[in-house]
Design a protein around this motif. Sequence first.
Motif, PDB file in Angstrom:
ATOM      1  N   ALA A  40      58.346 -55.934 -22.700  1.00 21.19           N
ATOM      2  CA  ALA A  40      58.351 -57.163 -21.899  1.00 21.19           C
ATOM      3  C   ALA A  40      57.083 -57.303 -21.064  1.00 21.19           C
ATOM      4  CB  ALA A  40      59.573 -57.176 -20.983  1.00 21.19           C
ATOM      5  N   GLN A  41      56.443 -56.185 -20.765  1.00 21.69           N
ATOM      6  CA  GLN A  41      55.272 -56.201 -19.888  1.00 21.69           C
ATOM      7  C   GLN A  41      53.946 -56.159 -20.651  1.00 21.69           C
ATOM      8  OE1 GLN A  41      55.237 -56.134 -16.327  1.00 21.69           O
ATOM      9  NE2 GLN A  41      57.388 -56.674 -16.530  1.00 21.69           N
ATOM     10  N   LEU A  42      53.968 -55.600 -21.851  1.00 19.72           N
ATOM     11  CA  LEU A  42      52.729 -55.365 -22.591  1.00 19.72           C
ATOM     12  C   LEU A  42      52.744 -56.058 -23.953  1.00 19.72           C
ATOM     13  CD1 LEU A  42      52.476 -51.529 -21.855  1.00 19.72           C
ATOM     14  CD2 LEU A  42      51.053 -53.314 -20.832  1.00 19.72           C
ATOM     15  N   PRO A  43      51.592 -56.513 -24.430  1.00 19.51           N
ATOM     16  CA  PRO A  43      51.544 -57.211 -25.712  1.00 19.51           C
ATOM     17  C   PRO A  43      51.412 -56.270 -26.908  1.00 19.51           C
ATOM     18  CG  PRO A  43      49.379 -57.236 -24.717  1.00 19.51           C
ATOM     19  CD  PRO A  43      50.285 -56.549 -23.729  1.00 19.51           C
ATOM     20  N   CYS A  44      51.275 -54.982 -26.657  1.00 28.58           N
ATOM     21  CA  CYS A  44      50.960 -54.038 -27.733  1.00 28.58           C
ATOM     22  C   CYS A  44      52.214 -53.382 -28.317  1.00 28.58           C
ATOM     23  CB  CYS A  44      49.990 -52.984 -27.214  1.00 28.58           C
ATOM     24  SG  CYS A  44      50.492 -52.297 -25.647  1.00 28.58           S
ATOM     25  N   LYS A  45      51.988 -52.494 -29.263  1.00 29.89           N
ATOM     26  CA  LYS A  45      53.070 -51.712 -29.851  1.00 29.89           C
ATOM     27  C   LYS A  45      53.470 -50.629 -28.851  1.00 29.89           C
ATOM     28  CE  LYS A  45      50.800 -52.530 -34.249  1.00 29.89           C
ATOM     29  NZ  LYS A  45      50.069 -51.946 -35.393  1.00 29.89           N
ATOM     30  N   VAL A  46      54.756 -50.285 -28.857  1.00 27.64           N
ATOM     31  CA  VAL A  46      55.269 -49.380 -27.832  1.00 27.64           C
ATOM     32  C   VAL A  46      56.192 -48.345 -28.460  1.00 27.64           C
ATOM     33  CG1 VAL A  46      56.760 -49.227 -25.796  1.00 27.64           C
ATOM     34  CG2 VAL A  46      55.118 -51.099 -25.986  1.00 27.64           C
ATOM     35  N   MET A  47      56.121 -47.131 -27.946  1.00 29.86           N
ATOM     36  CA  MET A  47      57.059 -46.084 -28.327  1.00 29.86           C
ATOM     37  C   MET A  47      57.199 -45.112 -27.167  1.00 29.86           C
ATOM     38  SD  MET A  47      55.052 -43.297 -30.699  1.00 29.86           S
ATOM     39  CE  MET A  47      56.397 -42.116 -30.456  1.00 29.86           C
ATOM     40  N   LYS A  48      58.246 -44.325 -27.234  1.00 26.67           N
ATOM     41  CA  LYS A  48      58.403 -43.218 -26.297  1.00 26.67           C
ATOM     42  C   LYS A  48      58.276 -41.910 -27.071  1.00 26.67           C
ATOM     43  CE  LYS A  48      62.340 -44.151 -24.152  1.00 26.67           C
ATOM     44  NZ  LYS A  48      63.426 -44.140 -23.134  1.00 26.67           N
ATOM     45  N   MET A  49      57.643 -40.950 -26.441  1.00 25.66           N
ATOM     46  CA  MET A  49      57.546 -39.607 -26.990  1.00 25.66           C
ATOM     47  C   MET A  49      57.942 -38.647 -25.884  1.00 25.66           C
ATOM     48  SD  MET A  49      54.179 -37.472 -28.143  1.00 25.66           S
ATOM     49  CE  MET A  49      53.894 -36.772 -26.531  1.00 25.66           C
ATOM     50  N   LEU A  99      60.144 -35.519 -29.380  1.00 24.98           N
ATOM     51  CA  LEU A  99      61.057 -36.600 -29.728  1.00 24.98           C
ATOM     52  C   LEU A  99      60.288 -37.908 -29.856  1.00 24.98           C
ATOM     53  CD1 LEU A  99      63.892 -35.778 -27.153  1.00 24.98           C
ATOM     54  CD2 LEU A  99      63.562 -34.844 -29.464  1.00 24.98           C
ATOM     55  N   MET A 100      60.630 -38.696 -30.847  1.00 28.53           N
ATOM     56  CA  MET A 100      59.978 -39.980 -31.081  1.00 28.53           C
ATOM     57  C   MET A 100      61.024 -41.084 -31.055  1.00 28.53           C
ATOM     58  SD  MET A 100      57.461 -38.987 -34.291  1.00 28.53           S
ATOM     59  CE  MET A 100      58.893 -38.785 -35.381  1.00 28.53           C
ATOM     60  N   ILE A 101      60.774 -42.115 -30.236  1.00 30.05           N
ATOM     61  CA  ILE A 101      61.623 -43.302 -30.178  1.00 30.05           C
ATOM     62  C   ILE A 101      60.695 -44.504 -30.370  1.00 30.05           C
ATOM     63  CG2 ILE A 101      63.302 -44.616 -28.853  1.00 30.05           C
ATOM     64  CD1 ILE A 101      62.527 -41.194 -27.588  1.00 30.05           C
ATOM     65  N   PHE A 102      60.838 -45.193 -31.469  1.00 26.02           N
ATOM     66  CA  PHE A 102      59.909 -46.263 -31.811  1.00 26.02           C
ATOM     67  C   PHE A 102      60.409 -47.638 -31.369  1.00 26.02           C
ATOM     68  CE2 PHE A 102      59.030 -43.121 -35.285  1.00 26.02           C
ATOM     69  CZ  PHE A 102      57.758 -42.755 -34.838  1.00 26.02           C
ATOM     70  N   GLY A 103      59.486 -48.442 -30.850  1.00 24.03           N
ATOM     71  CA  GLY A 103      59.789 -49.815 -30.502  1.00 24.03           C
ATOM     72  C   GLY A 103      59.765 -50.720 -31.721  1.00 24.03           C
ATOM     73  N   GLY A 104      60.225 -51.946 -31.537  1.00 23.09           N
ATOM     74  CA  GLY A 104      60.355 -52.875 -32.656  1.00 23.09           C
ATOM     75  C   GLY A 104      59.047 -53.348 -33.248  1.00 23.09           C
ATOM     76  N   ARG A 105      57.936 -53.207 -32.530  1.00 27.11           N
ATOM     77  CA  ARG A 105      56.642 -53.664 -33.042  1.00 27.11           C
ATOM     78  C   ARG A 105      55.919 -52.607 -33.869  1.00 27.11           C
ATOM     79  NH1 ARG A 105      54.908 -55.732 -27.070  1.00 27.11           N
ATOM     80  NH2 ARG A 105      56.508 -57.345 -26.837  1.00 27.11           N
ATOM     81  N   MET A 106      56.441 -51.405 -33.879  1.00 25.42           N
ATOM     82  CA  MET A 106      55.784 -50.323 -34.613  1.00 25.42           C
ATOM     83  C   MET A 106      55.954 -50.523 -36.121  1.00 25.42           C
ATOM     84  SD  MET A 106      54.422 -48.017 -32.475  1.00 25.42           S
ATOM     85  CE  MET A 106      54.453 -46.405 -33.260  1.00 25.42           C
ATOM     86  N   GLU A 107      54.826 -50.521 -36.844  1.00 20.31           N
ATOM     87  CA  GLU A 107      54.848 -50.674 -38.292  1.00 20.31           C
ATOM     88  C   GLU A 107      54.991 -49.299 -38.962  1.00 20.31           C
ATOM     89  OE1 GLU A 107      54.899 -53.487 -39.756  1.00 20.31           O
ATOM     90  OE2 GLU A 107      54.399 -54.812 -38.086  1.00 20.31           O
ATOM     91  N   PRO A 108      55.390 -49.266 -40.241  1.00 18.19           N
ATOM     92  CA  PRO A 108      55.532 -47.973 -40.934  1.00 18.19           C
ATOM     93  C   PRO A 108      54.275 -47.109 -40.864  1.00 18.19           C
ATOM     94  CG  PRO A 108      56.530 -49.705 -42.232  1.00 18.19           C
ATOM     95  CD  PRO A 108      55.850 -50.388 -41.082  1.00 18.19           C
ATOM     96  N   GLU A 109      53.105 -47.737 -40.978  1.00 19.78           N
ATOM     97  CA  GLU A 109      51.866 -46.946 -40.922  1.00 19.78           C
ATOM     98  C   GLU A 109      51.616 -46.400 -39.510  1.00 19.78           C
ATOM     99  OE1 GLU A 109      50.621 -51.418 -40.996  1.00 19.78           O
ATOM    100  OE2 GLU A 109      52.141 -50.092 -41.900  1.00 19.78           O
ATOM    101  N   ASP A 110      52.084 -47.107 -38.492  1.00 17.18           N
ATOM    102  CA  ASP A 110      51.967 -46.608 -37.117  1.00 17.18           C
ATOM    103  C   ASP A 110      52.838 -45.367 -36.935  1.00 17.18           C
ATOM    104  OD1 ASP A 110      50.363 -48.853 -36.411  1.00 17.18           O
ATOM    105  OD2 ASP A 110      52.177 -50.036 -36.062  1.00 17.18           O
ATOM    106  N   LEU A 119      51.289 -42.415 -38.643  1.00 17.67           N
ATOM    107  CA  LEU A 119      50.160 -41.903 -37.869  1.00 17.67           C
ATOM    108  C   LEU A 119      50.641 -41.003 -36.737  1.00 17.67           C
ATOM    109  CD1 LEU A 119      47.134 -41.976 -36.913  1.00 17.67           C
ATOM    110  CD2 LEU A 119      47.770 -43.974 -35.550  1.00 17.67           C
ATOM    111  N   ILE A 120      51.631 -41.471 -35.980  1.00 17.67           N
ATOM    112  CA  ILE A 120      52.148 -40.704 -34.857  1.00 17.67           C
ATOM    113  C   ILE A 120      52.801 -39.411 -35.328  1.00 17.67           C
ATOM    114  CG2 ILE A 120      53.899 -40.679 -33.046  1.00 17.67           C
ATOM    115  CD1 ILE A 120      51.504 -42.342 -32.287  1.00 17.67           C
ATOM    116  N   GLU A 121      53.616 -39.504 -36.359  1.00 20.55           N
ATOM    117  CA  GLU A 121      54.315 -38.313 -36.853  1.00 20.55           C
ATOM    118  C   GLU A 121      53.330 -37.264 -37.355  1.00 20.55           C
ATOM    119  OE1 GLU A 121      58.099 -37.112 -39.714  1.00 20.55           O
ATOM    120  OE2 GLU A 121      57.549 -39.214 -39.415  1.00 20.55           O
ATOM    121  N   ASN A 122      52.296 -37.699 -38.043  1.00 18.29           N
ATOM    122  CA  ASN A 122      51.286 -36.765 -38.535  1.00 18.29           C
ATOM    123  C   ASN A 122      50.552 -36.097 -37.374  1.00 18.29           C
ATOM    124  OD1 ASN A 122      49.443 -35.616 -40.673  1.00 18.29           O
ATOM    125  ND2 ASN A 122      47.964 -36.838 -39.527  1.00 18.29           N
ATOM    126  N   MET A 123      50.230 -36.872 -36.365  1.00 23.63           N
ATOM    127  CA  MET A 123      49.534 -36.343 -35.200  1.00 23.63           C
ATOM    128  C   MET A 123      50.396 -35.321 -34.461  1.00 23.63           C
ATOM    129  SD  MET A 123      47.829 -38.612 -32.198  1.00 23.63           S
ATOM    130  CE  MET A 123      47.000 -37.874 -30.791  1.00 23.63           C
TER     131      MET A 123
END
Length: 276
Positions: A106-115, A129-140, A143-147
């Motif tokens: 609601a506050q930011l225009p970008c993709k969001v997740m919690k780790m 732990l990874m919790i992905f927001g609705g804007r996160m694409e499969p490639e995003d 990327l995070i999981e690999n990192m």
Amino acid sequence: MKAAFIGTGSMGSVLIEAFIQSGALGPEQIVASNRTAAKAKRLAERYPGLLVAAGNAEAAQGCDLVFLCVKPSDYKRVVDEIKAVAQPQQIVVSITSPVMIRHLEAQLPCKVMKMIPSITNYVLGGATLMIFGGRMEPEDKELIENMLSHISTPICVTEEHTRICSDLSSVGPAFLSYFIQRFVEAAVDRTGIPYETAVQLASEMVLGTGKLLTTGGFNPVSLQKRVTVPGGITEAGLELMSKEMDGMFDLLIRATHAKYDEDVEKFEAQFVAAKE
């Protein structure tokens, strides 16, 4: 790829060092900012190439990933500071569990997740732990999981189960080390065994037990059965713990969830107040 770390306190510095030590990121890929600039500058001295930004907005601007590693009380202020430079293609990664993804979206225009990281990531172990927001694409997500796989075993969980999963993975090392502390202290007091010897034995036991429960093919119940001889010493100890610790872990989870719910309410109030 460039990654910003806003906050270089306890967990922020653990993540930076773990990513560098594991090779997931080079120092030249990292921009750091901290309310106390000296802390960030010490990291830059230790890892040449790491850049220290003058402020949070400067750190976040132009970075692919932005890790928010600040105290809960500083959270809303930091979000407000980076809002003006945040871009839709960026991924903001919050490590503060009580802040809901909906708050950030609601506050930011970008993709969001919690780790949710763990102190075990410092030795390139444990889980994140990874919790992905609705804007996160499969490639995003890939990327995070690999990192994160460079420093841990990344596990995707639901936001509903953030607290209990964090109890087991992130807070758990403190609980387990407290058990070891009390076990060692009792051993020293009762038998006179040297403290250092008791700590070494208990620590090696924990390390070996972890391997048995991950790569060794055991689960907690099957491991207890494998060690226990009917009528033996292990059985006597387990019977005592079962009796004396009955209900303790339920109370423990109740306590952590009560504090979590309290923190969620505080953050809800912050973000609601910002709308008014």
